[in-house]
Structures are given as C-alpha cells and as structure tokens.
Design a protein around this motif. Sequence first.
Motif, PDB file in Angstrom:
ATOM      1  N   CYS A 188     -34.443   3.091  -7.508  1.00 42.87           N
ATOM      2  CA  CYS A 188     -34.375   3.723  -8.821  1.00 42.87           C
ATOM      3  C   CYS A 188     -32.929   3.852  -9.277  1.00 42.87           C
ATOM      4  CB  CYS A 188     -35.043   5.087  -8.790  1.00 42.87           C
ATOM      5  SG  CYS A 188     -36.822   4.976  -8.425  1.00 42.87           S
ATOM      6  N   CYS A 189     -32.735   3.650 -10.562  1.00 40.83           N
ATOM      7  CA  CYS A 189     -31.406   3.690 -11.148  1.00 40.83           C
ATOM      8  C   CYS A 189     -31.193   5.017 -11.863  1.00 40.83           C
ATOM      9  CB  CYS A 189     -31.220   2.533 -12.116  1.00 40.83           C
ATOM     10  SG  CYS A 189     -32.361   2.582 -13.527  1.00 40.83           S
ATOM     11  N   PHE A 190     -29.956   5.209 -12.342  1.00 39.52           N
ATOM     12  CA  PHE A 190     -29.657   6.388 -13.151  1.00 39.52           C
ATOM     13  C   PHE A 190     -28.742   6.071 -14.324  1.00 39.52           C
ATOM     14  CE2 PHE A 190     -27.299   6.320  -9.164  1.00 39.52           C
ATOM     15  CZ  PHE A 190     -25.970   6.263  -9.588  1.00 39.52           C
ATOM     16  N   ASP A 191     -28.231   4.859 -14.369  1.00 42.00           N
ATOM     17  CA  ASP A 191     -27.417   4.410 -15.497  1.00 42.00           C
ATOM     18  C   ASP A 191     -27.415   2.891 -15.510  1.00 42.00           C
ATOM     19  OD1 ASP A 191     -25.702   3.682 -13.424  1.00 42.00           O
ATOM     20  OD2 ASP A 191     -24.156   5.155 -13.930  1.00 42.00           O
ATOM     21  N   ALA A 192     -26.690   2.304 -16.473  1.00 43.81           N
ATOM     22  CA  ALA A 192     -26.698   0.846 -16.608  1.00 43.81           C
ATOM     23  C   ALA A 192     -26.069   0.165 -15.401  1.00 43.81           C
ATOM     24  CB  ALA A 192     -25.977   0.443 -17.893  1.00 43.81           C
ATOM     25  N   SER A 214     -25.883   1.219 -12.165  1.00 46.60           N
ATOM     26  CA  SER A 214     -26.767   1.236 -10.996  1.00 46.60           C
ATOM     27  C   SER A 214     -27.930   0.269 -11.186  1.00 46.60           C
ATOM     28  CB  SER A 214     -27.263   2.653 -10.714  1.00 46.60           C
ATOM     29  OG  SER A 214     -27.934   3.206 -11.827  1.00 46.60           O
ATOM     30  N   ALA A 215     -28.447   0.155 -12.413  1.00 47.02           N
ATOM     31  CA  ALA A 215     -29.521  -0.800 -12.683  1.00 47.02           C
ATOM     32  C   ALA A 215     -29.024  -2.233 -12.518  1.00 47.02           C
ATOM     33  CB  ALA A 215     -30.066  -0.592 -14.092  1.00 47.02           C
ATOM     34  N   LYS A 216     -27.806  -2.501 -12.956  1.00 44.61           N
ATOM     35  CA  LYS A 216     -27.230  -3.838 -12.822  1.00 44.61           C
ATOM     36  C   LYS A 216     -27.092  -4.217 -11.349  1.00 44.61           C
ATOM     37  CE  LYS A 216     -23.910  -4.951 -15.663  1.00 44.61           C
ATOM     38  NZ  LYS A 216     -23.705  -6.175 -16.453  1.00 44.61           N
ATOM     39  N   LEU A 217     -26.662  -3.271 -10.524  1.00 40.51           N
ATOM     40  CA  LEU A 217     -26.520  -3.538  -9.092  1.00 40.51           C
ATOM     41  C   LEU A 217     -27.880  -3.801  -8.446  1.00 40.51           C
ATOM     42  CD1 LEU A 217     -23.832  -0.861  -8.115  1.00 40.51           C
ATOM     43  CD2 LEU A 217     -23.492  -3.321  -8.454  1.00 40.51           C
ATOM     44  N   ILE A 218     -28.901  -3.084  -8.887  1.00 43.05           N
ATOM     45  CA  ILE A 218     -30.256  -3.316  -8.372  1.00 43.05           C
ATOM     46  C   ILE A 218     -30.706  -4.732  -8.693  1.00 43.05           C
ATOM     47  CG2 ILE A 218     -32.685  -2.679  -8.711  1.00 43.05           C
ATOM     48  CD1 ILE A 218     -31.639   0.245  -9.082  1.00 43.05           C
ATOM     49  N   GLU A 219     -30.466  -5.163  -9.919  1.00 40.38           N
ATOM     50  CA  GLU A 219     -30.839  -6.527 -10.297  1.00 40.38           C
ATOM     51  C   GLU A 219     -30.034  -7.554  -9.500  1.00 40.38           C
ATOM     52  OE1 GLU A 219     -31.388  -9.372 -14.232  1.00 40.38           O
ATOM     53  OE2 GLU A 219     -30.407  -7.428 -14.454  1.00 40.38           O
ATOM     54  N   GLN A 220     -28.732  -7.340  -9.341  1.00 39.23           N
ATOM     55  CA  GLN A 220     -27.891  -8.272  -8.589  1.00 39.23           C
ATOM     56  C   GLN A 220     -28.318  -8.369  -7.135  1.00 39.23           C
ATOM     57  OE1 GLN A 220     -23.887  -6.876  -9.234  1.00 39.23           O
ATOM     58  NE2 GLN A 220     -23.806  -7.600 -11.354  1.00 39.23           N
ATOM     59  N   ALA A 221     -28.876  -7.289  -6.598  1.00 38.74           N
ATOM     60  CA  ALA A 221     -29.340  -7.291  -5.210  1.00 38.74           C
ATOM     61  C   ALA A 221     -30.668  -8.013  -5.034  1.00 38.74           C
ATOM     62  CB  ALA A 221     -29.454  -5.858  -4.696  1.00 38.74           C
ATOM     63  N   ALA A 239     -32.152   5.375 -21.197  1.00 34.22           N
ATOM     64  CA  ALA A 239     -33.048   4.238 -20.980  1.00 34.22           C
ATOM     65  C   ALA A 239     -32.594   3.025 -21.776  1.00 34.22           C
ATOM     66  CB  ALA A 239     -34.476   4.615 -21.353  1.00 34.22           C
ATOM     67  N   ARG A 240     -32.197   3.258 -23.021  1.00 33.14           N
ATOM     68  CA  ARG A 240     -31.742   2.156 -23.876  1.00 33.14           C
ATOM     69  C   ARG A 240     -30.513   1.467 -23.275  1.00 33.14           C
ATOM     70  NH1 ARG A 240     -31.185   4.979 -28.085  1.00 33.14           N
ATOM     71  NH2 ARG A 240     -33.266   4.646 -28.956  1.00 33.14           N
ATOM     72  N   ASN A 241     -29.577   2.243 -22.753  1.00 31.17           N
ATOM     73  CA  ASN A 241     -28.389   1.666 -22.115  1.00 31.17           C
ATOM     74  C   ASN A 241     -28.768   0.815 -20.910  1.00 31.17           C
ATOM     75  OD1 ASN A 241     -26.683   2.914 -23.941  1.00 31.17           O
ATOM     76  ND2 ASN A 241     -26.274   4.675 -22.622  1.00 31.17           N
ATOM     77  N   ILE A 242     -29.722   1.297 -20.130  1.00 31.93           N
ATOM     78  CA  ILE A 242     -30.150   0.563 -18.933  1.00 31.93           C
ATOM     79  C   ILE A 242     -30.807  -0.756 -19.324  1.00 31.93           C
ATOM     80  CG2 ILE A 242     -31.790   0.608 -17.006  1.00 31.93           C
ATOM     81  CD1 ILE A 242     -31.235   3.689 -16.898  1.00 31.93           C
ATOM     82  N   VAL A 243     -31.696  -0.703 -20.305  1.00 33.52           N
ATOM     83  CA  VAL A 243     -32.386  -1.912 -20.755  1.00 33.52           C
ATOM     84  C   VAL A 243     -31.388  -2.944 -21.256  1.00 33.52           C
ATOM     85  CG1 VAL A 243     -33.929  -2.829 -22.524  1.00 33.52           C
ATOM     86  CG2 VAL A 243     -34.583  -0.778 -21.259  1.00 33.52           C
ATOM     87  N   GLU A 244     -30.381  -2.498 -21.996  1.00 29.75           N
ATOM     88  CA  GLU A 244     -29.402  -3.430 -22.550  1.00 29.75           C
ATOM     89  C   GLU A 244     -28.512  -4.043 -21.470  1.00 29.75           C
ATOM     90  OE1 GLU A 244     -27.297  -1.291 -25.569  1.00 29.75           O
ATOM     91  OE2 GLU A 244     -28.979  -1.328 -26.974  1.00 29.75           O
ATOM     92  N   GLY A 245     -28.389  -3.371 -20.339  1.00 33.63           N
ATOM     93  CA  GLY A 245     -27.504  -3.859 -19.288  1.00 33.63           C
ATOM     94  C   GLY A 245     -28.174  -4.694 -18.226  1.00 33.63           C
ATOM     95  N   THR A 246     -29.505  -4.869 -18.296  1.00 35.47           N
ATOM     96  CA  THR A 246     -30.238  -5.592 -17.257  1.00 35.47           C
ATOM     97  C   THR A 246     -31.330  -6.455 -17.891  1.00 35.47           C
ATOM     98  OG1 THR A 246     -31.752  -3.718 -16.992  1.00 35.47           O
ATOM     99  CG2 THR A 246     -29.874  -3.812 -15.490  1.00 35.47           C
ATOM    100  N   SER A 247     -31.936  -7.317 -17.063  1.00 41.74           N
ATOM    101  CA  SER A 247     -33.045  -8.137 -17.558  1.00 41.74           C
ATOM    102  C   SER A 247     -34.349  -7.883 -16.806  1.00 41.74           C
ATOM    103  CB  SER A 247     -32.683  -9.626 -17.450  1.00 41.74           C
ATOM    104  OG  SER A 247     -32.502 -10.007 -16.100  1.00 41.74           O
ATOM    105  N   ILE A 248     -34.318  -7.039 -15.767  1.00 41.33           N
ATOM    106  CA  ILE A 248     -35.548  -6.735 -15.039  1.00 41.33           C
ATOM    107  C   ILE A 248     -36.286  -5.591 -15.723  1.00 41.33           C
ATOM    108  CG2 ILE A 248     -34.714  -7.586 -12.818  1.00 41.33           C
ATOM    109  CD1 ILE A 248     -34.059  -4.717 -12.033  1.00 41.33           C
ATOM    110  N   PRO A 249     -37.613  -5.497 -15.541  1.00 38.41           N
ATOM    111  CA  PRO A 249     -38.381  -4.432 -16.192  1.00 38.41           C
ATOM    112  C   PRO A 249     -37.943  -3.042 -15.732  1.00 38.41           C
ATOM    113  CG  PRO A 249     -39.841  -6.164 -15.398  1.00 38.41           C
ATOM    114  CD  PRO A 249     -38.494  -6.451 -14.818  1.00 38.41           C
ATOM    115  N   ALA A 298     -37.234   1.037 -27.304  1.00 38.32           N
ATOM    116  CA  ALA A 298     -35.995   0.911 -26.537  1.00 38.32           C
ATOM    117  C   ALA A 298     -36.035  -0.256 -25.560  1.00 38.32           C
ATOM    118  CB  ALA A 298     -35.715   2.213 -25.787  1.00 38.32           C
ATOM    119  N   GLY A 299     -37.218  -0.824 -25.321  1.00 42.53           N
ATOM    120  CA  GLY A 299     -37.338  -1.987 -24.453  1.00 42.53           C
ATOM    121  C   GLY A 299     -37.830  -1.708 -23.051  1.00 42.53           C
TER     122      GLY A 299
END
Length: 289
Positions: free
Chosen positions: A21-25, A27-34, A68-78, A103-104
């Motif tokens: 689970c992420c908390f900002d853009a 952390s979400a980006k790192l999850i996707e990169q992993a 949530a909007r910031n996270i969606v804009e920074g990643t491509s995973i659901p 927000a996506g």
Amino acid sequence: MSQADKLRQLLAQDKLHVMPCCFDALSAKLIEQAGFDLTFMSGFATSASRIGAPDLGLMSYGEVLDQARNIVEGTSIPLIADGDTGYGNAMNVKRTVAGFAKAGAACVMIEDQLAPKRCGHTPGKAVVSRDEAFDRIRAAVDAREEGADILIMARTDARHDHGLGEAIERAARFKELGADILFVEAPKTREEMIQICRELPGPKMANIVEGGETPELSHQELHNIGYAIAAYPLTLLAAAMKAMCDALAALKDDEPRTHLLSNFGELREKIGFETYYAASERYSTSRRY
C-alpha cells in the motif's frame, strides 16, 4: 483500457495479487517499479504522511481525493482508493465514489464503521446499523451503475464488536447489492480466514498488518485459502519511518550515514529525472544543456 478494466482483468486471474500500500505518488511509483500489479492508498499511512496525524477520520474528503489524484497521475497501475465511510449519508457516498472515479482510481473502498472511522487494527471501532451499512453500498453501486467507471470494495468491521458471523452476513449482503470485492477486516485466526473465504463469493481481500490482529500467512497459503488480494498497508510506511529515524540519529550524532542512504544517482533515476531529460531533448528550449 481504463484502470477499472485493468483491475477487472487482474481479478479474473487465478492468483493472489500481493498489494503493497502506498501513501503518496512517490511510494506508489516505487511499488510499480518493483513490479507489483496494483496498489492501495492506505488511510493509516496517508493520514500519517499528509497531515502527520493518526488515522482517526481527521482527513477530509477533499484531502483524500487530492492525494488519490496525485497517485494516479504518478503511476500506471490500478489504485484502490480509501473512501472511508463515504463522508456522510448515502448521497455523500455517491459523490465520493463518483469523485474517485473521475480522479482515475480503479476501485474505491466503502466501509461500515461509525464516523469518525478508525484504523481497523486499533481500539474504539464501532459499526453502523445494517440498514445504514447496506445503504452505503447500495449508493456506491448506484454511482457505478450511473456511469462511474470504478469497482466497489465493500468493507465490514463488524467482527470487532459483533463477531465473525455478523461480519460474514453483512459482507454477503454487500455482494448481493453489487459490491465487486469483499473485505472482512481483522479476522483473528487462520480458521476465521478460511471461513470467510469458504462462505463468501467473489474476490476477497486480506489485510496484513505486521504486528496487527490478523495472522501473517504466506502468499501461497493466502492463495490456497481463497484470497484474491493481500494488502500490506503499513510495510512501506514502517520501513520509511525506521530508515528516516536511523538517518536522523546518525546525522544528529555526526556519525557516518552513507550506508543508510540511496545514492544520488539511484535517487534521480527512481524519481524520474533521466526519463524527463530524455523526453525534453525533443524541445530545444527545454533541454538540460
């Protein structure tokens, strides 16, 4: 393909989707990169990182939606967004669901806690009546049926005060009302987790809090039991906080700290500097040199 459709495809697979689970853009980006397929915006971690306060219903709908909007804009995973109690009555729930769809977000979680809600593994939880709980999910599903391209995760915290039987009955009704994913929070034993998956239809999510009330089963065992998603809401926040505290202690004591840090090049790469520079070469006025 929409983010909601991406999540539908994932849920159609016969596998456990491990979901840090992420908390900002970032952390979400790192999850996707992993290499993970999806993420969830943890309310506990987001409240801690955004407002520096515990997850006790202090963040507003607007603050959560913005994150949530910031996270969606920074990643491509659901992204599965935390819609808490829906921020009011059934009509507020409809607005909440529609807002996260715009927000996506691929999915939004709506729960049956009494507002202000609390983290699922902390004291003081209480749930609303069955009628109010069902109206929340009915309203969420209505928002989806009226055009919001988003899945609905229905969560119950009834296990805490009313027992597992009540939690399962609520979740079963949530499914009948049209919820896409079911989340019975805080089962206390492996046997309870097995019962949840045996008695409830459709995709189910397990919430694994290190040190929390639910057993930390292996990924294979969670899959064998019947879970489709395993959420790890605090793994990244706990790791980040420990790393920051260790680095701060070393800095305060004037001790070596290089071994505690990512190097500057790795930092730039993961944040996206090199990707930006490569793209900017197309535009003479935006080039790095």
